[in-house]
Design a protein around this motif. Structure first.
Motif: not given
Length: 251
Positions: A111-119
């Protein structure tokens, strides 16, 4: 002596004659043990037919069993209809080899990696059903509206949703060094690679979420309760099973 003689007579083996030679063409002569086996088999079949006849007479025409729709006939035999698998092979392997805390931890990491990529990406080049509305005073102005002139940019940049510089900014840039075919292709390739990575991570996070929910449901079902829960919906590869517990008032 008489008692011994009588005991000898009682222990004498009973022997039956074989088929005479004159009747050899009729085949093997049936002995009593053969008759007993044949009679027992006949009576068993007779009892089975009698039971089936009784069930047919007492049959309810409105009765229904789920097995009626969960099986089919193949070459005269009933074959069970295969059920849909509740877990994918990846979910099953994960649930059998890892515990609930590990799955929750890996899901948090994803979830943290997804948030980082989306940002980083912001999905700025994705197709969105949005419109750009311009307000004018008259219908004549709306008919003769020049979008490129209104946005103060070059007409070839109108299809872009981002990175659309104005004409005054374009005049200050050295476009020969910035906008060449090789650089544009590399940027587009890196962007698509990031989008593919984001898509895979979202699918991975969803699989972990489903596995976590299924393991939590199994843990709740193992807990002691006064009355077992009622299953509302079975589990699938993308959703966990749904159960309903009876409401208990806590003291």
């Amino acid at each position: 002596m008489a008692s011994l003689r009588n005991a000898f007579k009682s222990n004498k083996a009973h022997r039956e004659r074989h088929q005479p030679e004159a009747r050899a063409h009729l085949g093997f002569l049936e002995k009593k043990k053969d008759y007993r086996e044949r009679a027992r088999d006949f009576n068993e079949k007779k009892g089975a037919l009698k039971g089936l006849h009784k069930r047919a007479l007492n049959k309810n025409p409105d009765e229904f069993y789920f097995h009626m729709i969960r099986s089919r006939m193949e070459e005269g035999e009933h074959v069970e209809t295969p059920k849909e698998e509740e877990c994918t092979p990846e979910q099953l392997k994960l649930m059998q080899t890892q515990d609930l805390k590990y799955i929750a931890h890996k899901r948090l990491v994803e979830s943290k990696k997804i948030d980082k990529l989306q940002a980083q990406l912001h999905l700025i080049d994705a197709e969105k059903p949005n419109n750009h509305v311009f307000f004018v005073d008259t219908k004549e102005e709306a008919k003769n509206l020049n979008v490129a002139e209104r946005l103060q940019t070059h007409p070839s940049l109108l299809s872009r949703k981002s990175n659309r510089p104005r004409l005054e900014d374009l005049k200050k840039m050295d476009l020969s060094k910035i906008l060449n075919d090789e650089t544009t292709e590399n940027v587009a390739e890196e962007r698509m690679k990031s989008y593919r990575q984001l898509e895979k991570r979202i699918a991975r996070e969803k699989q972990l979420m489903v596995a976590q929910q299924k393991m939590e449901m199994k843990k709740m079902l193992r807990a002691k309760s006064c009355k077992p829960p009622v299953r509302i919906a079975p589990g699938t590869k993308s959703t966990p099973p749904i159960y309903k517990w009876k409401h208990e008032r806590k003291r």
